[in-house]
Write a protein that holds these residues in place. Structure first.
Motif, mmCIF file in Angstrom:
data_model
loop_
_atom_site.group_PDB
_atom_site.id
_atom_site.type_symbol
_atom_site.label_atom_id
_atom_site.label_comp_id
_atom_site.label_asym_id
_atom_site.label_seq_id
_atom_site.Cartn_x
_atom_site.Cartn_y
_atom_site.Cartn_z
ATOM 1 N N ARG A 18 0.822 -1.202 0.000
ATOM 2 C CA ARG A 18 0.000 0.000 0.000
ATOM 3 C C ARG A 18 0.863 1.262 0.000
ATOM 4 O O ARG A 18 0.622 2.199 -0.778
ATOM 5 N N ILE A 19 1.888 1.294 0.854
ATOM 6 C CA ILE A 19 2.760 2.469 0.930
ATOM 7 C C ILE A 19 3.456 2.723 -0.398
ATOM 8 O O ILE A 19 3.494 3.851 -0.903
ATOM 9 N N ASN A 20 4.014 1.660 -0.989
ATOM 10 C CA ASN A 20 4.755 1.818 -2.247
ATOM 11 C C ASN A 20 3.840 2.178 -3.413
ATOM 12 O O ASN A 20 4.198 2.990 -4.270
ATOM 13 N N LEU A 21 2.662 1.582 -3.452
ATOM 14 C CA LEU A 21 1.742 1.862 -4.552
ATOM 15 C C LEU A 21 1.158 3.266 -4.437
ATOM 16 O O LEU A 21 1.077 4.008 -5.430
ATOM 17 N N GLN A 22 0.757 3.651 -3.240
ATOM 18 C CA GLN A 22 0.193 4.988 -3.068
ATOM 19 C C GLN A 22 1.229 6.067 -3.340
ATOM 20 O O GLN A 22 0.886 7.140 -3.848
ATOM 21 N N ALA A 23 2.496 5.802 -3.019
ATOM 22 C CA ALA A 23 3.560 6.768 -3.294
ATOM 23 C C ALA A 23 3.740 6.994 -4.781
ATOM 24 O O ALA A 23 4.301 8.027 -5.201
ATOM 25 N N ALA A 95 -4.328 -15.887 -15.221
ATOM 26 C CA ALA A 95 -3.427 -14.834 -14.736
ATOM 27 C C ALA A 95 -2.603 -14.288 -15.904
ATOM 28 O O ALA A 95 -2.312 -15.009 -16.859
ATOM 29 N N ASP A 96 -2.233 -13.017 -15.802
ATOM 30 C CA ASP A 96 -1.449 -12.379 -16.859
ATOM 31 C C ASP A 96 0.044 -12.406 -16.583
ATOM 32 O O ASP A 96 0.848 -12.306 -17.509
ATOM 33 N N ASP A 97 0.420 -12.508 -15.312
ATOM 34 C CA ASP A 97 1.826 -12.483 -14.961
ATOM 35 C C ASP A 97 1.994 -13.161 -13.610
ATOM 36 O O ASP A 97 1.013 -13.374 -12.883
ATOM 37 N N TYR A 98 3.264 -13.489 -13.254
ATOM 38 C CA TYR A 98 3.527 -14.254 -12.038
ATOM 39 C C TYR A 98 4.854 -13.779 -11.462
ATOM 40 O O TYR A 98 5.885 -13.846 -12.126
ATOM 41 N N VAL A 99 4.825 -13.306 -10.226
ATOM 42 C CA VAL A 99 6.028 -12.871 -9.520
ATOM 43 C C VAL A 99 6.143 -13.704 -8.249
ATOM 44 O O VAL A 99 5.166 -13.836 -7.504
ATOM 45 N N THR A 100 7.326 -14.271 -8.000
ATOM 46 C CA THR A 100 7.504 -15.107 -6.816
ATOM 47 C C THR A 100 8.071 -14.295 -5.649
ATOM 48 O O THR A 100 8.830 -13.349 -5.849
ATOM 49 N N LYS A 101 7.655 -14.677 -4.446
ATOM 50 C CA LYS A 101 8.202 -14.087 -3.225
ATOM 51 C C LYS A 101 9.469 -14.850 -2.826
ATOM 52 O O LYS A 101 9.523 -16.060 -2.986
ATOM 53 N N PRO A 102 10.467 -14.163 -2.262
ATOM 54 C CA PRO A 102 10.580 -12.709 -2.092
ATOM 55 C C PRO A 102 10.790 -12.033 -3.444
ATOM 56 O O PRO A 102 11.315 -12.652 -4.375
ATOM 57 N N PHE A 103 10.402 -10.777 -3.538
ATOM 58 C CA PHE A 103 10.418 -10.109 -4.831
ATOM 59 C C PHE A 103 11.014 -8.710 -4.701
ATOM 60 O O PHE A 103 11.106 -8.145 -3.611
ATOM 61 N N SER A 104 11.403 -8.175 -5.831
ATOM 62 C CA SER A 104 11.879 -6.792 -5.903
ATOM 63 C C SER A 104 10.675 -5.877 -6.113
ATOM 64 O O SER A 104 9.892 -6.087 -7.049
ATOM 65 N N MET A 105 10.531 -4.869 -5.264
ATOM 66 C CA MET A 105 9.419 -3.936 -5.419
ATOM 67 C C MET A 105 9.491 -3.218 -6.766
ATOM 68 O O MET A 105 8.479 -2.972 -7.414
ATOM 69 N N ASP A 106 10.710 -2.902 -7.209
ATOM 70 C CA ASP A 106 10.864 -2.223 -8.502
ATOM 71 C C ASP A 106 10.365 -3.105 -9.641
ATOM 72 O O ASP A 106 9.717 -2.618 -10.578
ATOM 73 N N GLU A 107 10.663 -4.423 -9.570
ATOM 74 C CA GLU A 107 10.186 -5.324 -10.619
ATOM 75 C C GLU A 107 8.668 -5.418 -10.592
ATOM 76 O O GLU A 107 8.008 -5.382 -11.643
ATOM 77 N N LEU A 108 8.105 -5.540 -9.397
ATOM 78 C CA LEU A 108 6.649 -5.628 -9.280
ATOM 79 C C LEU A 108 5.988 -4.383 -9.858
ATOM 80 O O LEU A 108 5.014 -4.475 -10.618
ATOM 81 N N LEU A 109 6.516 -3.220 -9.534
ATOM 82 C CA LEU A 109 5.941 -1.967 -10.038
ATOM 83 C C LEU A 109 6.073 -1.869 -11.552
ATOM 84 O O LEU A 109 5.152 -1.402 -12.228
#
Length: 229
Positions: A18-23, A95-109
């Motif tokens: 939430r913090i990263n997305l709202q920013a 699903a359109d895409d798949y990101v595994t945890k742990p993940f990079s916030m920059d990649e997710l964004l």
């Protein structure tokens, strides 16, 4: 403002997202279980969904199937499940895409931005792309079933064309190996991934400027292929 529905039962991860997305000017909705996710998806019509698969009340795969019953909203899976089988199940479910945890916030964004760009493309533009696709290297007329590189016509076999057509008509979306094998070769070839490697190599030789480092026909190792426009 782009509305993101975050479906995740880990409060700390939800807070970080939430913090990263709202920013970055995303509007964030939150759901801690599958039932809430389905209700919010129907009521709030998010622009993209970020979905964990390990939910307390149902499997995330069932959430994907539920949403896909009525919506084409981009779904980005964010999960600790990292096997190829898990990824293929989620992608085959819609699903359109798949990101595994742990993940990079920059990649997710970055993946979120790519998903929303594809979703926001004007309907008229999408209709045009379905019939004629143009890149710096080649042009494909899906109605006439013809391909050109510059002024030169490129001859494709029926199998090459069928494979290319599936990828081209789903720009940016990962198409799993199992789906491609089923649609191009049929149900008895579900394990013959070598067929895909051979035909993708042939397509790259015919269409890519540097087949060993493709720009458009991308491999996602162990999962499938995608066309990046």
């Amino acid at each position: 403002m782009t509305r993101v529905l975050v479906v995740e039962d880990d409060p700390q991860l939800v807070r970080a997202l939430r913090i990263n997305l709202q920013a970055r000017t995303f509007e964030v909705e939150e759901a801690g279980d599958g039932g809430s996710a389905l209700r919010l998806a129907a009521a709030r019509k998010p622009d993209v969904i970020v979905l964990d698969l390990g939910l307390p009340d149902m499997d995330g795969i069932d959430v994907i199937k539920g949403v896909r019953g009525w919506s084409k909203v981009p779904i980005l899976v964010l999960s600790a499940r990292h096997t190829s089988e898990d990824k293929i199940r989620a992608l085959d479910a819609g699903a359109d895409d798949y990101v595994t945890k742990p993940f990079s916030m920059d990649e997710l964004l970055a993946r979120l931005r790519a998903a929303t760009r594809r979703q926001e493309a004007p309907a008229a533009s999408q209709a045009t792309e379905v019939s004629v696709v143009t890149t710096d290297e080649f042009t494909i007329d899906l109605v006439a079933k013809k391909v050109w590189r510059g002024e030169r016509s490129v001859r494709l076999t029926p199998t090459e064309w069928h494979l290319l057509e599936i990828l081209i008509t789903h720009p940016g979306r990962l198409i799993t190996q199992s789906r491609l094998l089923l649609e191009v070769w049929g149900p008895t070839y579900g394990e013959n991934t070598n067929y895909l490697r051979v035909y993708m190599a042939q397509l790259r030789r015919k269409l890519e400027a540097d087949p060993s480092h493709p720009r458009y026909l991308i491999t996602e190792p162990g999962m499938g292929y995608r066309f990046e426009p």
